[in-house]
Write an enzyme that holds these catalytic residues in place. Sequence first.
Site, PDB file in Angstrom:
ATOM      1  N   GLY A 101       0.812  -1.214   0.000  1.00  0.00           N
ATOM      2  CA  GLY A 101       0.000   0.000   0.000  1.00  0.00           C
ATOM      3  C   GLY A 101       0.845   1.264   0.000  1.00  0.00           C
ATOM      4  O   GLY A 101       2.070   1.227  -0.193  1.00  0.00           O
ATOM      5  N   GLN A 102       0.163   2.401   0.221  1.00  0.00           N
ATOM      6  CA  GLN A 102       0.845   3.698   0.169  1.00  0.00           C
ATOM      7  C   GLN A 102       2.009   3.741   1.160  1.00  0.00           C
ATOM      8  O   GLN A 102       3.108   4.179   0.820  1.00  0.00           O
ATOM      9  CB  GLN A 102      -0.149   4.828   0.482  1.00  0.00           C
ATOM     10  CG  GLN A 102       0.462   6.215   0.324  1.00  0.00           C
ATOM     11  CD  GLN A 102      -0.406   7.333   0.892  1.00  0.00           C
ATOM     12  OE1 GLN A 102      -1.418   7.092   1.540  1.00  0.00           O
ATOM     13  NE2 GLN A 102      -0.014   8.564   0.648  1.00  0.00           N
TER      14      GLN A 102
ATOM     15  N   ASP B 164       1.141  -9.082   1.485  1.00  0.00           N
ATOM     16  CA  ASP B 164      -0.085  -8.366   1.127  1.00  0.00           C
ATOM     17  C   ASP B 164      -1.090  -9.385   0.612  1.00  0.00           C
ATOM     18  O   ASP B 164      -0.749 -10.539   0.326  1.00  0.00           O
ATOM     19  CB  ASP B 164       0.195  -7.298   0.044  1.00  0.00           C
ATOM     20  CG  ASP B 164      -0.842  -6.154   0.075  1.00  0.00           C
ATOM     21  OD1 ASP B 164      -1.997  -6.409  -0.312  1.00  0.00           O
ATOM     22  OD2 ASP B 164      -0.499  -5.040   0.486  1.00  0.00           O
TER      23      ASP B 164
ATOM     24  N   ARG C  29      -2.555  -8.656  -2.142  1.00  0.00           N
ATOM     25  CA  ARG C  29      -2.262  -8.554  -3.577  1.00  0.00           C
ATOM     26  C   ARG C  29      -0.874  -9.120  -3.819  1.00  0.00           C
ATOM     27  O   ARG C  29      -0.049  -9.178  -2.910  1.00  0.00           O
ATOM     28  CB  ARG C  29      -2.228  -7.089  -4.018  1.00  0.00           C
ATOM     29  CG  ARG C  29      -3.470  -6.311  -3.763  1.00  0.00           C
ATOM     30  CD  ARG C  29      -3.313  -4.895  -4.289  1.00  0.00           C
ATOM     31  NE  ARG C  29      -2.821  -3.954  -3.311  1.00  0.00           N
ATOM     32  CZ  ARG C  29      -2.175  -2.837  -3.615  1.00  0.00           C
ATOM     33  NH1 ARG C  29      -1.905  -2.540  -4.865  1.00  0.00           N
ATOM     34  NH2 ARG C  29      -1.781  -1.996  -2.673  1.00  0.00           N
TER      35      ARG C  29
ATOM     36  N   TYR D 209     -14.384   3.259   9.897  1.00  0.00           N
ATOM     37  CA  TYR D 209     -12.919   3.336  10.005  1.00  0.00           C
ATOM     38  C   TYR D 209     -12.518   3.770  11.423  1.00  0.00           C
ATOM     39  O   TYR D 209     -11.663   3.149  12.061  1.00  0.00           O
ATOM     40  CB  TYR D 209     -12.410   4.335   8.967  1.00  0.00           C
ATOM     41  CG  TYR D 209     -10.907   4.506   8.912  1.00  0.00           C
ATOM     42  CD1 TYR D 209     -10.086   3.485   8.453  1.00  0.00           C
ATOM     43  CD2 TYR D 209     -10.306   5.709   9.301  1.00  0.00           C
ATOM     44  CE1 TYR D 209      -8.705   3.652   8.374  1.00  0.00           C
ATOM     45  CE2 TYR D 209      -8.939   5.883   9.221  1.00  0.00           C
ATOM     46  CZ  TYR D 209      -8.133   4.855   8.757  1.00  0.00           C
ATOM     47  OH  TYR D 209      -6.764   5.035   8.676  1.00  0.00           O
TER      48      TYR D 209
ATOM     49  N   LYS E  38     -10.407   1.892  14.352  1.00  0.00           N
ATOM     50  CA  LYS E  38      -9.126   2.433  14.844  1.00  0.00           C
ATOM     51  C   LYS E  38      -9.180   2.662  16.359  1.00  0.00           C
ATOM     52  O   LYS E  38      -8.235   2.325  17.071  1.00  0.00           O
ATOM     53  CB  LYS E  38      -8.763   3.729  14.109  1.00  0.00           C
ATOM     54  CG  LYS E  38      -8.344   3.509  12.645  1.00  0.00           C
ATOM     55  CD  LYS E  38      -7.130   2.589  12.522  1.00  0.00           C
ATOM     56  CE  LYS E  38      -6.647   2.432  11.096  1.00  0.00           C
ATOM     57  NZ  LYS E  38      -5.572   1.439  10.942  1.00  0.00           N
TER      58      LYS E  38
HETATM   59  P1  NAD Z   1      -3.358   1.350   1.684  1.00  0.00           P
HETATM   60  O1  NAD Z   1      -4.821   1.226   1.478  1.00  0.00           O
HETATM   61  O2  NAD Z   1      -2.566   2.103   0.707  1.00  0.00           O
HETATM   62  O3  NAD Z   1      -2.710  -0.098   1.814  1.00  0.00           O
HETATM   63  C1  NAD Z   1      -3.326  -1.118   2.573  1.00  0.00           C
HETATM   64  C2  NAD Z   1      -2.845  -2.449   2.022  1.00  0.00           C
HETATM   65  O4  NAD Z   1      -3.505  -3.474   2.778  1.00  0.00           O
HETATM   66  C3  NAD Z   1      -3.182  -2.660   0.554  1.00  0.00           C
HETATM   67  O5  NAD Z   1      -1.997  -2.968  -0.184  1.00  0.00           O
HETATM   68  C4  NAD Z   1      -4.156  -3.838   0.548  1.00  0.00           C
HETATM   69  O6  NAD Z   1      -3.994  -4.706  -0.540  1.00  0.00           O
HETATM   70  C5  NAD Z   1      -3.793  -4.526   1.858  1.00  0.00           C
HETATM   71  N1  NAD Z   1      -4.881  -5.343   2.405  1.00  0.00           N
HETATM   72  C6  NAD Z   1      -6.207  -5.085   2.382  1.00  0.00           C
HETATM   73  N2  NAD Z   1      -6.874  -6.104   2.950  1.00  0.00           N
HETATM   74  C7  NAD Z   1      -5.945  -7.008   3.363  1.00  0.00           C
HETATM   75  C8  NAD Z   1      -6.009  -8.263   4.016  1.00  0.00           C
HETATM   76  N3  NAD Z   1      -7.173  -8.829   4.362  1.00  0.00           N
HETATM   77  N4  NAD Z   1      -4.840  -8.904   4.276  1.00  0.00           N
HETATM   78  C9  NAD Z   1      -3.652  -8.360   3.906  1.00  0.00           C
HETATM   79  N5  NAD Z   1      -3.531  -7.189   3.276  1.00  0.00           N
HETATM   80  C10 NAD Z   1      -4.669  -6.527   3.003  1.00  0.00           C
HETATM   81  O7  NAD Z   1      -3.140   1.943   3.157  1.00  0.00           O
HETATM   82  P2  NAD Z   1      -1.898   2.792   3.693  1.00  0.00           P
HETATM   83  O8  NAD Z   1      -2.144   4.200   3.369  1.00  0.00           O
HETATM   84  O9  NAD Z   1      -0.637   2.157   3.287  1.00  0.00           O
HETATM   85  O10 NAD Z   1      -2.128   2.646   5.260  1.00  0.00           O
HETATM   86  C11 NAD Z   1      -1.442   1.702   6.028  1.00  0.00           C
HETATM   87  C12 NAD Z   1      -1.997   1.767   7.426  1.00  0.00           C
HETATM   88  O11 NAD Z   1      -1.801   3.094   7.954  1.00  0.00           O
HETATM   89  C13 NAD Z   1      -3.492   1.484   7.535  1.00  0.00           C
HETATM   90  O12 NAD Z   1      -3.736   0.764   8.725  1.00  0.00           O
HETATM   91  C14 NAD Z   1      -4.111   2.862   7.626  1.00  0.00           C
HETATM   92  O13 NAD Z   1      -5.331   2.840   8.310  1.00  0.00           O
HETATM   93  C15 NAD Z   1      -3.051   3.602   8.398  1.00  0.00           C
HETATM   94  N6  NAD Z   1      -3.120   5.041   8.158  1.00  0.00           N
HETATM   95  C16 NAD Z   1      -2.872   5.527   6.912  1.00  0.00           C
HETATM   96  C17 NAD Z   1      -2.978   6.893   6.692  1.00  0.00           C
HETATM   97  C18 NAD Z   1      -2.753   7.491   5.325  1.00  0.00           C
HETATM   98  O14 NAD Z   1      -2.982   8.697   5.132  1.00  0.00           O
HETATM   99  N7  NAD Z   1      -2.280   6.712   4.338  1.00  0.00           N
HETATM  100  C19 NAD Z   1      -3.304   7.744   7.753  1.00  0.00           C
HETATM  101  C20 NAD Z   1      -3.558   7.197   9.005  1.00  0.00           C
HETATM  102  C21 NAD Z   1      -3.434   5.840   9.206  1.00  0.00           C
HETATM  103  N1  SER Z   2      -5.612   9.173   5.497  1.00  0.00           N
HETATM  104  C1  SER Z   2      -6.491   8.345   6.236  1.00  0.00           C
HETATM  105  C2  SER Z   2      -7.846   8.343   5.647  1.00  0.00           C
HETATM  106  O1  SER Z   2      -8.233   9.373   5.136  1.00  0.00           O
HETATM  107  C3  SER Z   2      -6.558   8.821   7.667  1.00  0.00           C
HETATM  108  O2  SER Z   2      -6.467   7.741   8.494  1.00  0.00           O
HETATM  109  O3  SER Z   2      -8.510   7.354   5.710  1.00  0.00           O
END
Ligand code: NAD
Ligand code: SER
Length: 317
Positions: free
Chosen positions: A11-12, A34, A36, A142, A146
């Site tokens: 993911g990101q 992952d 994927r 969500y 969390k």
């Molecule tokens: P993302 O959506 O880009 O990546 C999540 C990954 O999880 C994806 O590659 C997806 O394929 C994988 N996934 C989904 N279901 C799954 C499963 N059942 N088993 C295994 N993998 C699975 O999310 P991200 O932005 O990389 O965020 C990572 C974490 O950080 C998350 O927990 C998110 O809530 C948290 N977070 C992200 C942000 C943000 O702005 N990106 C902000 C706050 C918290």
């Molecule tokens: N960037 C995340 C979202 O918007 C915050 O956890 O879901």
Amino acid sequence: MKRILVTGGLGQMGSELVPELRRRYGAENVIASDLRMPPAGADASEGPFEFIDCTRQSQVRAAVQRHRIDTVFHLAALLSAVAEEKPHMAWDVNMGGLYRVLEVARESGCAVFFPSSIGSFGPNTPKESTPQDALQRPTTMYGVTKASGELLCDYYYNRFGVDTRGVRFPGLISHIAPPGGGTTDYAVEIFYAAIRHGHYSSFLGPETRLDMMYMPDALRAVIGIMEADPGRLVHRNSFNVTAMDVTPEELAEEIRRHVPGFTISYKIDPVRQAIADSWPDSIDDSAARAEWDWMPTFDLESLTADMIDKLRSKLGA
Ligand code: NAD
Ligand code: SER
């Protein structure tokens, strides 16, 4: 940390956390995973990869045992907008996945990193400079997962001694992998649109203020909390961390300094606007600064300059 498993590693955040962990701890010691598969053409020599659905405890356990894992960075989750579209699946993935990772960690003695979010707060949380210990009554699925996840991590530490640690991230801005369907995605999309089209249509309104952070600082936060001296940690889980708070209008203004003539218009998505309106305008991260010396390095100005520079190279613009 010697042997590391990252869930949701494509993911990101994972796309940048995995390489950073490999640089620090050795490529062979960091197993990316992952639901994927890596994109065709991905270089397998960069390090090991496992297909793991985090909701399947047997898959998590098998990988932890096979690779003698001692630390799990549990990133897999559905983000806020997708979770609102698919609340049942979000509960299964976000809570079911975390529960299973914690169970395997309990059995195997692993430490666990869990990323919470500003989404764990709700409309009756203090809106400005939200304190570390504040009322949490989120109104999104969500946020429910969390806030519950934070409590579950605390429980596994207090009840079973699992070394759980975590932070509450704001919106993350980055240029490697696209965001996965969150409410703060506009703050990434706007940069691509500025360079490609000189215009962006925002799904959040001009005055919607939210905390943000550049990915290099987010990686420093993840590694910082996991390497922190446990004797100094009063909170352990779910530390507020932030780098800036900004509105779409302010972000557009800063981008305009690098992309003259850039324009922004507004076509508000009521679902994502309602989610954003339920979150704080700004959070107070003084507990993280006091307990493990958290300090961001990018502000709005330096983030914008670096994003534009990196994206111009990436997009050949
Ligand atoms: P993302 O959506 O880009 O990546 C999540 C990954 O999880 C994806 O590659 C997806 O394929 C994988 N996934 C989904 N279901 C799954 C499963 N059942 N088993 C295994 N993998 C699975 O999310 P991200 O932005 O990389 O965020 C990572 C974490 O950080 C998350 O927990 C998110 O809530 C948290 N977070 C992200 C942000 C943000 O702005 N990106 C902000 C706050 C918290
Ligand atoms: N960037 C995340 C979202 O918007 C915050 O956890 O879901």
